[in-house]
Write a protein that holds these residues in place. Structure first.
Motif, PDB file in Angstrom:
ATOM      1  N   GLN A  54      -6.087 -16.082 -21.419  1.00  9.96           N
ATOM      2  CA  GLN A  54      -5.844 -15.530 -20.079  1.00  9.96           C
ATOM      3  C   GLN A  54      -4.923 -16.431 -19.270  1.00  9.96           C
ATOM      4  N   ASP A  55      -5.208 -17.734 -19.300  1.00 14.20           N
ATOM      5  CA  ASP A  55      -4.380 -18.698 -18.563  1.00 14.20           C
ATOM      6  C   ASP A  55      -2.930 -18.663 -19.041  1.00 14.20           C
ATOM      7  N   LEU A  76       8.300 -14.791 -27.773  1.00 16.07           N
ATOM      8  CA  LEU A  76       7.098 -15.256 -28.477  1.00 16.07           C
ATOM      9  C   LEU A  76       7.041 -16.781 -28.607  1.00 16.07           C
ATOM     10  N   PRO A  77       8.108 -17.450 -29.083  1.00 15.46           N
ATOM     11  CA  PRO A  77       8.034 -18.919 -29.157  1.00 15.46           C
ATOM     12  C   PRO A  77       7.776 -19.558 -27.782  1.00 15.46           C
ATOM     13  N   TRP A  78       8.336 -18.975 -26.739  1.00 14.43           N
ATOM     14  CA  TRP A  78       8.122 -19.491 -25.373  1.00 14.43           C
ATOM     15  C   TRP A  78       6.652 -19.363 -24.988  1.00 14.43           C
ATOM     16  N   VAL A  79       6.046 -18.199 -25.244  1.00 14.06           N
ATOM     17  CA  VAL A  79       4.620 -17.997 -24.920  1.00 14.06           C
ATOM     18  C   VAL A  79       3.753 -18.916 -25.777  1.00 14.06           C
ATOM     19  N   MET A  80       4.126 -19.083 -27.050  1.00 12.96           N
ATOM     20  CA  MET A  80       3.357 -19.963 -27.947  1.00 12.96           C
ATOM     21  C   MET A  80       3.399 -21.409 -27.441  1.00 12.96           C
ATOM     22  N   ARG A  81       4.555 -21.816 -26.896  1.00 14.45           N
ATOM     23  CA  ARG A  81       4.668 -23.170 -26.344  1.00 14.45           C
ATOM     24  C   ARG A  81       3.744 -23.329 -25.146  1.00 14.45           C
ATOM     25  N   ILE A  82       3.681 -22.290 -24.298  1.00 15.79           N
ATOM     26  CA  ILE A  82       2.772 -22.322 -23.135  1.00 15.79           C
ATOM     27  C   ILE A  82       1.330 -22.455 -23.628  1.00 15.79           C
ATOM     28  N   ALA A  83       0.956 -21.629 -24.620  1.00 10.16           N
ATOM     29  CA  ALA A  83      -0.408 -21.671 -25.170  1.00 10.16           C
ATOM     30  C   ALA A  83      -0.695 -23.054 -25.760  1.00 10.16           C
ATOM     31  N   HIS A  84       0.269 -23.591 -26.495  1.00  9.17           N
ATOM     32  CA  HIS A  84       0.129 -24.913 -27.121  1.00  9.17           C
ATOM     33  C   HIS A  84      -0.136 -25.981 -26.050  1.00  9.17           C
ATOM     34  N   LEU A  86      -1.350 -25.518 -23.020  1.00  9.27           N
ATOM     35  CA  LEU A  86      -2.663 -25.289 -22.392  1.00  9.27           C
ATOM     36  C   LEU A  86      -3.803 -25.768 -23.295  1.00  9.27           C
ATOM     37  N   VAL A  87      -3.627 -25.641 -24.605  1.00 10.69           N
ATOM     38  CA  VAL A  87      -4.623 -26.154 -25.555  1.00 10.69           C
ATOM     39  C   VAL A  87      -4.701 -27.681 -25.426  1.00 10.69           C
ATOM     40  N   ILE A  88      -3.524 -28.320 -25.369  1.00 11.05           N
ATOM     41  CA  ILE A  88      -3.481 -29.782 -25.205  1.00 11.05           C
ATOM     42  C   ILE A  88      -4.159 -30.176 -23.892  1.00 11.05           C
ATOM     43  N   ASP A  89      -3.862 -29.451 -22.809  1.00 16.67           N
ATOM     44  CA  ASP A  89      -4.502 -29.716 -21.509  1.00 16.67           C
ATOM     45  C   ASP A  89      -6.017 -29.606 -21.614  1.00 16.67           C
ATOM     46  N   HIS A  90      -6.482 -28.597 -22.335  1.00 20.47           N
ATOM     47  CA  HIS A  90      -7.931 -28.390 -22.504  1.00 20.47           C
ATOM     48  C   HIS A  90      -8.571 -29.630 -23.144  1.00 20.47           C
TER      49      HIS A  90
END
Length: 195
Positions: A54-55, A76-84, A86-90
């Motif tokens: 969601q974030d 898609l690669p741009w969104v995957m980078r954002i997800a990546h 956010l995972v690191i932030d988590h």
């Protein structure tokens, strides 16, 4: 509607920025399994995955609405980078490294299992699954990450490179070392892999 569904990502992004909310829904629907699968490969907790997913799209929407998106043709690669990120932030917030741990409600093999499989077959599958998970845990994090993206998420090396922020050669190198190290771990533990 079928015509709209066949539009390339870049055009859907333009349409969304121009005010077509449906365009974003199509983009999310088109890429959600790959993005969610990537997040789940890092955080094996359904609720946390849902939050990060969601974030990710909240950040996507904010960026698109503020007209600061400039990755045309590479949605898609741009969104995957954002997800990546956010995972690191988590994990930074929780100060712990990601574990590839499955939960009772999710197993990568549950999607592949045959409902008519007998008890012996299920036990063998569970043992293989456990062995693979144990082997992956022995790899360095960067190598494990590339291996999971390539083998379980079917990502190209170009996508892996863009998602992790490294060159394609680095991604290929990590994959090569991951496979070499897996072979060493298998030999060290005298594991016999059968087809």
């Amino acid at each position: 509607m079928a015509i709209v569904n066949n539009l390339p990502d870049a055009l859907l992004v333009k349409n969304y920025i121009a005010g077509d909310e449906q365009a974003l829904a199509i983009l999310i629907q088109r890429h959600q399994s790959k993005i969610y699968g990537f997040i789940y490969s890092k955080i094996a907790d359904r609720e946390v995955c849902d939050d990060v997913f969601q974030d990710t799209f909240i950040k996507v929407i904010k960026t698109l609405k503020s007209n600061s998106y400039n990755e045309e043709g590479k949605f898609l690669p741009w969104v995957m980078r954002i997800a990546h990120n956010l995972v690191i932030d988590h994990f930074r917030r929780n100060k712990k490294m990601p574990m590839q741990r499955e939960t009772e409600e999710f197993s990568i093999f549950s999607y592949m299992s045959d409902s008519s499989m007998n008890i012996e077959g299920q036990m063998i599958t569970e043992q293989v699954e456990e062995d693979v998970r144990r082997l992956l845990e022995e790899l360095p994090l960067d190598q494990k990450e590339v291996l999971v993206m390539r083998m379980y998420q079917d990502m190209s090396f170009k996508e892996i490179a863009e998602t992790t922020g490294v060159s394609i050669n680095t991604a290929l190198g990590r994959m090569r070392y991951a496979l070499m190290n897996l072979r060493k771990v298998i030999e060290k533990n005298n594991i016999i892999l059968t087809n």
